[in-house]
Structure formats: C-alpha cells, structure tokens
Design a protein around this motif. Structure first.
Motif, PDB file in Angstrom:
ATOM      1  N   GLU A   1       0.867  -1.182   0.000  1.00  0.00           N
ATOM      2  CA  GLU A   1       0.000   0.000   0.000  1.00  0.00           C
ATOM      3  C   GLU A   1       0.900   1.227   0.000  1.00  0.00           C
ATOM      4  N   HIS A   2       0.679   2.117  -0.940  1.00  0.00           N
ATOM      5  CA  HIS A   2       1.475   3.341  -1.063  1.00  0.00           C
ATOM      6  C   HIS A   2       0.834   4.465  -0.241  1.00  0.00           C
ATOM      7  N   HIS A   3       1.250   4.595   1.015  1.00  0.00           N
ATOM      8  CA  HIS A   3       0.714   5.651   1.888  1.00  0.00           C
ATOM      9  C   HIS A   3       1.020   7.036   1.333  1.00  0.00           C
ATOM     10  N   TRP A   4       2.214   7.210   0.770  1.00  0.00           N
ATOM     11  CA  TRP A   4       2.631   8.515   0.265  1.00  0.00           C
ATOM     12  C   TRP A   4       1.670   9.045  -0.797  1.00  0.00           C
ATOM     13  N   ALA A   5       0.975   8.154  -1.506  1.00  0.00           N
ATOM     14  CA  ALA A   5       0.144   8.554  -2.635  1.00  0.00           C
ATOM     15  C   ALA A   5      -1.282   8.926  -2.247  1.00  0.00           C
ATOM     16  N   VAL A   6      -1.667   8.682  -0.995  1.00  0.00           N
ATOM     17  CA  VAL A   6      -3.053   8.940  -0.588  1.00  0.00           C
ATOM     18  C   VAL A   6      -3.447  10.402  -0.785  1.00  0.00           C
ATOM     19  N   PRO A   7      -2.676  11.378  -0.268  1.00  0.00           N
ATOM     20  CA  PRO A   7      -3.087  12.773  -0.472  1.00  0.00           C
ATOM     21  C   PRO A   7      -3.143  13.169  -1.950  1.00  0.00           C
ATOM     22  N   LEU A   8      -2.202  12.667  -2.746  1.00  0.00           N
ATOM     23  CA  LEU A   8      -2.207  12.970  -4.178  1.00  0.00           C
ATOM     24  C   LEU A   8      -3.433  12.357  -4.849  1.00  0.00           C
ATOM     25  N   ARG A   9      -3.722  11.091  -4.552  1.00  0.00           N
ATOM     26  CA  ARG A   9      -4.894  10.428  -5.140  1.00  0.00           C
ATOM     27  C   ARG A   9      -6.174  11.169  -4.777  1.00  0.00           C
ATOM     28  N   ASP A  10      -6.295  11.561  -3.509  1.00  0.00           N
ATOM     29  CA  ASP A  10      -7.497  12.256  -3.053  1.00  0.00           C
ATOM     30  C   ASP A  10      -7.642  13.623  -3.713  1.00  0.00           C
ATOM     31  N   ALA A  11      -6.516  14.334  -3.894  1.00  0.00           N
ATOM     32  CA  ALA A  11      -6.564  15.631  -4.570  1.00  0.00           C
ATOM     33  C   ALA A  11      -6.986  15.469  -6.023  1.00  0.00           C
ATOM     34  N   ILE A  12      -6.480  14.431  -6.670  1.00  0.00           N
ATOM     35  CA  ILE A  12      -6.859  14.159  -8.061  1.00  0.00           C
ATOM     36  C   ILE A  12      -8.353  13.864  -8.142  1.00  0.00           C
ATOM     37  N   ALA A  13      -8.863  13.062  -7.221  1.00  0.00           N
ATOM     38  CA  ALA A  13     -10.297  12.733  -7.215  1.00  0.00           C
ATOM     39  C   ALA A  13     -11.141  13.987  -6.987  1.00  0.00           C
ATOM     40  N   ARG A  14     -10.711  14.847  -6.052  1.00  0.00           N
ATOM     41  CA  ARG A  14     -11.463  16.086  -5.788  1.00  0.00           C
ATOM     42  C   ARG A  14     -11.474  16.999  -7.015  1.00  0.00           C
ATOM     43  N   ALA A  15     -10.433  16.905  -7.843  1.00  0.00           N
ATOM     44  CA  ALA A  15     -10.357  17.713  -9.062  1.00  0.00           C
ATOM     45  C   ALA A  15     -11.099  17.060 -10.223  1.00  0.00           C
ATOM     46  N   GLY A  16     -11.731  15.905  -9.966  1.00  0.00           N
ATOM     47  CA  GLY A  16     -12.500  15.224 -11.001  1.00  0.00           C
ATOM     48  C   GLY A  16     -11.681  14.277 -11.860  1.00  0.00           C
ATOM     49  N   GLY A  17     -10.468  13.952 -11.421  1.00  0.00           N
ATOM     50  CA  GLY A  17      -9.604  13.067 -12.192  1.00  0.00           C
ATOM     51  C   GLY A  17      -9.642  11.640 -11.695  1.00  0.00           C
ATOM     52  N   ALA A  18      -9.100  10.738 -12.485  1.00  0.00           N
ATOM     53  CA  ALA A  18      -9.031   9.321 -12.127  1.00  0.00           C
ATOM     54  C   ALA A  18      -7.848   8.685 -12.843  1.00  0.00           C
ATOM     55  N   ARG A  19      -7.292   7.632 -12.260  1.00  0.00           N
ATOM     56  CA  ARG A  19      -6.190   6.894 -12.877  1.00  0.00           C
ATOM     57  C   ARG A  19      -6.714   6.145 -14.101  1.00  0.00           C
ATOM     58  N   LEU A  20      -6.062   6.333 -15.210  1.00  0.00           N
ATOM     59  CA  LEU A  20      -6.414   5.621 -16.433  1.00  0.00           C
ATOM     60  C   LEU A  20      -5.490   4.433 -16.667  1.00  0.00           C
ATOM     61  N   ALA A  21      -4.217   4.574 -16.294  1.00  0.00           N
ATOM     62  CA  ALA A  21      -3.243   3.503 -16.475  1.00  0.00           C
ATOM     63  C   ALA A  21      -2.014   3.828 -15.640  1.00  0.00           C
ATOM     64  N   ASP A  22      -1.155   2.839 -15.447  1.00  0.00           N
ATOM     65  CA  ASP A  22       0.109   3.076 -14.772  1.00  0.00           C
ATOM     66  C   ASP A  22       1.078   1.975 -15.138  1.00  0.00           C
ATOM     67  N   GLY A  23       2.332   2.196 -14.885  1.00  0.00           N
ATOM     68  CA  GLY A  23       3.349   1.202 -15.167  1.00  0.00           C
ATOM     69  C   GLY A  23       4.734   1.774 -14.931  1.00  0.00           C
TER      70      GLY A  23
END
Length: 180
Positions: free
Chosen positions: A129-151
């Motif tokens: 679990e990437h704890h460091w990414a939680v605030p970034l993920r939440d900010a992206i969601a609040r801005a209406g964004g979502a992960r499309l892909a990663d690698g």
C-alpha cells in the motif's frame, strides 16, 4: 478504513541469497509511513514447476491476523488449501455484487503471476500500500480526475527523454534484471 493505492510487485531470483536486507528496507519504508506491506510471500518453483510458499512479512502480529494471506487470495494460490481458495473467491464475488456489479478480470485480462515465475527459481511477491500517494490520489479525485493507467518505465526509455544516458540506462537495466 481508507486505503492507499495498492501494488503487487513480483521480484524474481535465480538463486536467492537473502541476508535480511530486503525486509530491512521494507521496514525502513514502513517506519517513515511511505508504504505498508499488506502481505509478502516467497514462492519457490522447482525444476518441475512444483511450488513451495513461505510467508514473509514485516507486519505486526495484529496486522498479520487482520489481513491474512491477501496475495494468495488475490492470485488464487490457495495457501489455506482448497477451502481457503474457495472462501476467498466467495468473498470476492460477494464484494463485487455488493458494489453493484464491479467488473472483474476475464481470462484475456488475467495476469498469471505464478506462470511468470520460471522453473527452478524463486520470487518474492509483495502487496504494498502506497501511503505517500493517498493525499495525491485524493486531490486528483477532488479535481474530477481518475487513474487511467500506470506502469514502470524501462531505463532504456529514459534515454530518449534525456533523464539518463545509454551507459546509465544499461547499468539500471542490468541492476533491475540481474536476478531474472
């Protein structure tokens, strides 16, 4: 409980020579609250493809009891035997139904984690679990964004954008693939 982005990492070893260094680094990351190891398994595959599984972990006893063998359930390894695999499948199906029809992988999308481990080798499977990414993920969601892909990006691909030179890329690639 809010959970950060979770990643399954499969690391291959031709002839493992563990000295506790990997677990120590995971513990350091845990202490800095960068990542949490949800589960970790060592899988040994003999020359005939038979598997032997050993639990690895830097979890506290309470966390280990709470989480159980998540990797085994995720990849269908059935560490608790056939009953455990069936119980995991039933829980997953119930969760999908409760979510209103969550899409699950069909065969063309499936990742055969165990199939990718060569015979006569070992692998460490880490569910992190990437704890460091939680605030970034939440900010992206609040801005209406979502992960499309990663690698992960190959070191050789970094040459073209000027982050490393060819010699550095080869060194990084060799380091990343030395055990494979």
């Amino acid at each position: 409980m809010a959970i950060g982005p979770v990643q399954l990492i499969v690391l291959g070893f031709r002839h493992p020579d563990f000295h506790g260094e990997v677990i120590a680094e995971l513990e350091r990351l845990r202490q800095t609250d960068t990542v949490r190891v949800i589960d970790a398994l060592a899988v040994y595959k003999d020359a005939q493809g038979e598997l032997e599984v050993e639990h690895l972990s830097n979890l506290t006893r309470e966390e280990a009891v709470e989480l159980g063998s998540k990797i085994g359930a995720l990849i269908g390894l059935g560490i608790e035997g056939e009953a455990g695999m069936e119980a995991g499948a039933a829980l997953g199906a119930a969760a999908a139904d409760a979510e209103g029809g969550v899409a699950v992988f069909d065969d063309p999308q499936a990742w055969d984690v165990l199939g990718e481990i060569p015979n006569d080798s070992a692998a460490a499977l880490l569910l992190i679990e990437h704890h460091w990414a939680v605030p970034l993920r939440d900010a992206i969601a609040r801005a209406g964004g979502a992960r499309l892909a990663d690698g992960f990006i190959s070191p050789f691909d970094l040459i073209g954008i000027g982050l490393v030179n060819a010699e550095e890329a080869k060194e990084l690639h060799d380091l990343e693939t030395a055990g494979a």
